[in-house]
Design a protein around this motif. Structure first.
Motif, PDB file in Angstrom:
ATOM      1  N   LEU A  95    -151.087  27.957  16.534  1.00  0.00           N
ATOM      2  CA  LEU A  95    -152.225  28.866  16.587  1.00  0.00           C
ATOM      3  C   LEU A  95    -151.789  30.185  17.200  1.00  0.00           C
ATOM      4  O   LEU A  95    -151.109  30.207  18.233  1.00  0.00           O
ATOM      5  N   ALA A  96    -152.182  31.276  16.570  1.00  0.00           N
ATOM      6  CA  ALA A  96    -151.982  32.593  17.160  1.00  0.00           C
ATOM      7  C   ALA A  96    -153.266  32.980  17.881  1.00  0.00           C
ATOM      8  O   ALA A  96    -154.302  33.187  17.246  1.00  0.00           O
ATOM      9  N   LEU A  97    -153.198  33.034  19.193  1.00  0.00           N
ATOM     10  CA  LEU A  97    -154.351  33.369  20.022  1.00  0.00           C
ATOM     11  C   LEU A  97    -153.849  34.118  21.252  1.00  0.00           C
ATOM     12  O   LEU A  97    -152.911  33.671  21.919  1.00  0.00           O
ATOM     13  N   LEU A  98    -154.462  35.244  21.549  1.00  0.00           N
ATOM     14  CA  LEU A  98    -154.017  36.052  22.680  1.00  0.00           C
ATOM     15  C   LEU A  98    -154.068  35.258  23.978  1.00  0.00           C
ATOM     16  O   LEU A  98    -155.034  34.532  24.233  1.00  0.00           O
ATOM     17  N   GLN A  99    -153.042  35.408  24.794  1.00  0.00           N
ATOM     18  CA  GLN A  99    -152.995  34.685  26.063  1.00  0.00           C
ATOM     19  C   GLN A  99    -154.195  35.011  26.937  1.00  0.00           C
ATOM     20  O   GLN A  99    -154.708  34.129  27.638  1.00  0.00           O
ATOM     21  N   ALA A 100    -154.658  36.254  26.893  1.00  0.00           N
ATOM     22  CA  ALA A 100    -155.823  36.617  27.716  1.00  0.00           C
ATOM     23  C   ALA A 100    -157.030  35.769  27.334  1.00  0.00           C
ATOM     24  O   ALA A 100    -157.796  35.332  28.204  1.00  0.00           O
ATOM     25  N   ARG A 101    -157.214  35.511  26.045  1.00  0.00           N
ATOM     26  CA  ARG A 101    -158.329  34.681  25.612  1.00  0.00           C
ATOM     27  C   ARG A 101    -158.069  33.216  25.944  1.00  0.00           C
ATOM     28  O   ARG A 101    -158.998  32.488  26.352  1.00  0.00           O
ATOM     29  N   THR A 102    -156.833  32.767  25.781  1.00  0.00           N
ATOM     30  CA  THR A 102    -156.485  31.402  26.177  1.00  0.00           C
ATOM     31  C   THR A 102    -156.811  31.169  27.646  1.00  0.00           C
ATOM     32  O   THR A 102    -157.411  30.153  28.014  1.00  0.00           O
ATOM     33  N   GLU A 103    -156.433  32.122  28.496  1.00  0.00           N
ATOM     34  CA  GLU A 103    -156.709  31.989  29.927  1.00  0.00           C
ATOM     35  C   GLU A 103    -158.212  31.986  30.199  1.00  0.00           C
ATOM     36  O   GLU A 103    -158.684  31.258  31.077  1.00  0.00           O
ATOM     37  N   GLU A 104    -158.953  32.794  29.454  1.00  0.00           N
ATOM     38  CA  GLU A 104    -160.399  32.830  29.650  1.00  0.00           C
ATOM     39  C   GLU A 104    -161.033  31.473  29.332  1.00  0.00           C
ATOM     40  O   GLU A 104    -161.878  30.967  30.081  1.00  0.00           O
ATOM     41  N   LEU A 105    -160.601  30.864  28.221  1.00  0.00           N
ATOM     42  CA  LEU A 105    -161.123  29.553  27.847  1.00  0.00           C
ATOM     43  C   LEU A 105    -160.724  28.489  28.864  1.00  0.00           C
ATOM     44  O   LEU A 105    -161.525  27.617  29.230  1.00  0.00           O
ATOM     45  N   LEU A 106    -159.470  28.542  29.335  1.00  0.00           N
ATOM     46  CA  LEU A 106    -159.007  27.560  30.317  1.00  0.00           C
ATOM     47  C   LEU A 106    -159.711  27.755  31.663  1.00  0.00           C
ATOM     48  O   LEU A 106    -160.009  26.776  32.363  1.00  0.00           O
ATOM     49  N   GLU A 107    -159.999  28.993  32.023  1.00  0.00           N
ATOM     50  CA  GLU A 107    -160.713  29.235  33.284  1.00  0.00           C
ATOM     51  C   GLU A 107    -162.143  28.711  33.204  1.00  0.00           C
ATOM     52  O   GLU A 107    -162.654  28.112  34.166  1.00  0.00           O
ATOM     53  N   ASP A 108    -162.782  28.916  32.049  1.00  0.00           N
ATOM     54  CA  ASP A 108    -164.120  28.346  31.869  1.00  0.00           C
ATOM     55  C   ASP A 108    -164.092  26.829  32.034  1.00  0.00           C
ATOM     56  O   ASP A 108    -164.973  26.243  32.691  1.00  0.00           O
ATOM     57  N   HIS A 109    -163.089  26.201  31.448  1.00  0.00           N
ATOM     58  CA  HIS A 109    -162.943  24.737  31.541  1.00  0.00           C
ATOM     59  C   HIS A 109    -162.749  24.305  32.985  1.00  0.00           C
ATOM     60  O   HIS A 109    -163.394  23.357  33.461  1.00  0.00           O
ATOM     61  N   ALA A 110    -161.887  25.006  33.727  1.00  0.00           N
ATOM     62  CA  ALA A 110    -161.619  24.641  35.123  1.00  0.00           C
ATOM     63  C   ALA A 110    -162.849  24.850  35.997  1.00  0.00           C
ATOM     64  O   ALA A 110    -163.165  24.021  36.864  1.00  0.00           O
ATOM     65  N   ARG A 111    -163.565  25.942  35.783  1.00  0.00           N
ATOM     66  CA  ARG A 111    -164.781  26.196  36.574  1.00  0.00           C
ATOM     67  C   ARG A 111    -165.865  25.167  36.259  1.00  0.00           C
ATOM     68  O   ARG A 111    -166.590  24.719  37.160  1.00  0.00           O
ATOM     69  N   GLU A 112    -165.994  24.794  34.993  1.00  0.00           N
ATOM     70  CA  GLU A 112    -166.967  23.765  34.638  1.00  0.00           C
ATOM     71  C   GLU A 112    -166.660  22.442  35.325  1.00  0.00           C
ATOM     72  O   GLU A 112    -167.571  21.670  35.642  1.00  0.00           O
ATOM     73  N   ARG A 113    -165.386  22.182  35.567  1.00  0.00           N
ATOM     74  CA  ARG A 113    -164.992  20.961  36.272  1.00  0.00           C
ATOM     75  C   ARG A 113    -165.156  21.080  37.782  1.00  0.00           C
ATOM     76  O   ARG A 113    -164.973  20.121  38.503  1.00  0.00           O
ATOM     77  N   GLY A 114    -165.453  22.297  38.263  1.00  0.00           N
ATOM     78  CA  GLY A 114    -165.719  22.469  39.685  1.00  0.00           C
ATOM     79  C   GLY A 114    -164.586  23.059  40.492  1.00  0.00           C
ATOM     80  O   GLY A 114    -164.625  23.031  41.734  1.00  0.00           O
ATOM     81  N   ALA A 115    -163.569  23.633  39.845  1.00  0.00           N
ATOM     82  CA  ALA A 115    -162.469  24.254  40.578  1.00  0.00           C
ATOM     83  C   ALA A 115    -162.936  25.549  41.240  1.00  0.00           C
ATOM     84  O   ALA A 115    -163.720  26.314  40.664  1.00  0.00           O
ATOM     85  N   ASP A 116    -162.453  25.800  42.437  1.00  0.00           N
ATOM     86  CA  ASP A 116    -162.734  27.022  43.183  1.00  0.00           C
ATOM     87  C   ASP A 116    -161.623  28.023  42.850  1.00  0.00           C
ATOM     88  O   ASP A 116    -160.494  27.881  43.316  1.00  0.00           O
ATOM     89  N   ILE A 117    -161.922  29.009  42.009  1.00  0.00           N
ATOM     90  CA  ILE A 117    -160.925  29.983  41.567  1.00  0.00           C
ATOM     91  C   ILE A 117    -161.208  31.308  42.257  1.00  0.00           C
ATOM     92  O   ILE A 117    -162.272  31.904  42.088  1.00  0.00           O
ATOM     93  N   ARG A 118    -160.251  31.768  43.037  1.00  0.00           N
ATOM     94  CA  ARG A 118    -160.419  32.974  43.845  1.00  0.00           C
ATOM     95  C   ARG A 118    -159.464  34.059  43.337  1.00  0.00           C
ATOM     96  O   ARG A 118    -158.247  33.948  43.501  1.00  0.00           O
ATOM     97  N   ARG A 119    -160.014  35.105  42.751  1.00  0.00           N
ATOM     98  CA  ARG A 119    -159.204  36.229  42.292  1.00  0.00           C
ATOM     99  C   ARG A 119    -159.120  37.282  43.387  1.00  0.00           C
ATOM    100  O   ARG A 119    -160.041  37.472  44.166  1.00  0.00           O
ATOM    101  N   GLY A 120    -157.973  37.960  43.423  1.00  0.00           N
ATOM    102  CA  GLY A 120    -157.743  38.940  44.472  1.00  0.00           C
ATOM    103  C   GLY A 120    -157.308  38.316  45.782  1.00  0.00           C
ATOM    104  O   GLY A 120    -157.370  38.957  46.827  1.00  0.00           O
ATOM    105  N   HIS A 121    -156.835  37.063  45.711  1.00  0.00           N
ATOM    106  CA  HIS A 121    -156.362  36.332  46.896  1.00  0.00           C
ATOM    107  C   HIS A 121    -154.881  36.019  46.700  1.00  0.00           C
ATOM    108  O   HIS A 121    -154.514  35.226  45.837  1.00  0.00           O
ATOM    109  N   ARG A 122    -154.044  36.644  47.508  1.00  0.00           N
ATOM    110  CA  ARG A 122    -152.591  36.554  47.349  1.00  0.00           C
ATOM    111  C   ARG A 122    -151.984  35.622  48.383  1.00  0.00           C
ATOM    112  O   ARG A 122    -152.203  35.787  49.584  1.00  0.00           O
ATOM    113  N   VAL A 123    -151.225  34.632  47.914  1.00  0.00           N
ATOM    114  CA  VAL A 123    -150.484  33.757  48.818  1.00  0.00           C
ATOM    115  C   VAL A 123    -149.322  34.551  49.401  1.00  0.00           C
ATOM    116  O   VAL A 123    -148.530  35.150  48.669  1.00  0.00           O
ATOM    117  N   THR A 124    -149.229  34.557  50.732  1.00  0.00           N
ATOM    118  CA  THR A 124    -148.165  35.318  51.395  1.00  0.00           C
ATOM    119  C   THR A 124    -147.121  34.430  52.055  1.00  0.00           C
ATOM    120  O   THR A 124    -146.044  34.904  52.417  1.00  0.00           O
TER     121      THR A 124
END
Length: 342
Positions: A95-124
């Motif tokens: 399948l040819a599908l842009l990675q940005a869209r793939t990530e969007e679909l996978l993030e929706d799936h992870a959030r629906e499962r209850g994952a806590d996804i924090r953007r702008g948080h850098r591991v130091t």
């Protein structure tokens, strides 16, 4: 002991692993240093085995609906094409599908499962203690620490987690460069996807959403150890014209980039309570979408290995997930991934 697992990186690997561990009952936090998803899609290809992985959790349909199916491909730029219909799979395509869209679909799936996804948080950094790892984070509101049973570095080839764990990443430097451009074509190839290999190089053209085409390939002059510099539209036009005999009327580039065959592999994928997956564990030429697909399958593999650890610590109830085979009818329970019967 904490049941939390921290995943560094919200790319395809980290997002799929987060969803898998949520099925096992883990308290999952994903830390991503980017405040927004990268709009530039390095990867474009989803392999048949990866579609099988998605199907094992019942989430393949959006990918199939939006991706452009490609039933054939080349190996090592040989003249004979590979016919994917001969593969032992329900999904004999890439399948040819842009990675940005793939990530969007996978993030929706992870959030629906209850994952806590924090953007702008850098591991130091991180430090390991008896029974846990403490992860230092720099977030929008300042620095803080998260305690986790395990930390998984899915944070790319420049992995902070890998470096903090003291895991070496030896390999070889680039000896050849490829190029890609997401551009508008006023005279695109008539077929959905186009490929051509000549003495002047290899070219692949694939239509993208938004009226763009991705042109990707390599040329004899790109066999070099030194970086050629930033790719310009005029250079891309010259390379495409040399291979195809025309430039397809390219203009209005959305993204121009280069990639190389630099290869590295972590000396180990685990040190104590710190694990690596995806590009943090192995780096290779990205042609053909290898990084995205291997990374997502890394996540599936690691998920069913860590899953029993968390599942065993859940209270026993009538609804406790079991380790039966994954099926479409029960995609919300943690289970060992196997190929569905044909």
């Amino acid at each position: 002991m904490t049941k939390k697992i921290v995943i560094a990186g919200a790319g395809p690997t980290g997002l799929w692993l987060a969803a898998e561990l949520r099925l096992a009952g883990a308290d999952v936090t994903v830390l991503e240093q980017r405040a927004e998803r990268d709009p530039h899609s390095k990867a474009l290809t989803i392999h048949p085995r990866t579609i099988e992985v998605l199907a094992s959790r019942g989430v393949e349909q959006p990918f199939l609906a939006e991706g452009i199916p490609i039933p054939q491909g080349h190996f090592a730029v040989l003249d004979d094409r590979l016919d994917f219909a001969l593969l032992d799979t329900d999904f004999p395509i890439t399948l040819a599908l842009l990675q940005a869209r793939t990530e969007e679909l996978l993030e929706d799936h992870a959030r629906e499962r209850g994952a806590d996804i924090r953007r702008g948080h850098r591991v130091t950094g991180l430090t390991e203690h008896p029974g846990e790892v403490r992860v230092a984070v720099d977030g929008p509101d300042g620095e803080y620490t998260v305690a986790a049973a395990y930390v998984v570095g899915c944070d790319g080839t420049r992995s902070t987690v890998r470096a903090a764990a003291g895991i070496d990443f030896p390999g070889t430097s680039a000896s050849v460069y490829g190029w890609l451009g997401d551009v508008v074509l006023t005279d695109p190839p008539s077929a959905g996807s186009y490929s051509r290999a000549t003495a002047d190089g290899l070219l692949l053209a694939v239509p993208l959403p938004g009226g763009l085409h991705r042109l990707v390939g390599h040329s004899p002059g790109d066999v070099r150890a030194d970086h050629p510099g930033e790719l310009a539209l005029d250079e891309l036009r010259a390379k495409v014209t040399a291979i195809a005999g025309r430039d397809f009327g390219m203009h209005s580039p959305a993204w121009l980039s280069r990639f190389s065959n630099a290869s590295r592999q972590a000396t180990r994928y685990r040190r104590g309570r710190v694990l690596l997956a995806g590009d943090a564990a192995h780096m290779h030429m990205p042609a053909g979408g290898v990084g995205l697909n291997v990374g997502l399958q890394d996540a599936m593999n690691l998920g069913w290995k860590l899953g029993p650890w968390f599942a065993a610590r859940r209270p026993t109830t009538s609804s406790t997930p079991t380790t039966t085979n994954a099926t479409r009818s029960a995609p919300n329970s943690w289970s060992t991934p196997r190929r569905r019967p044909r």
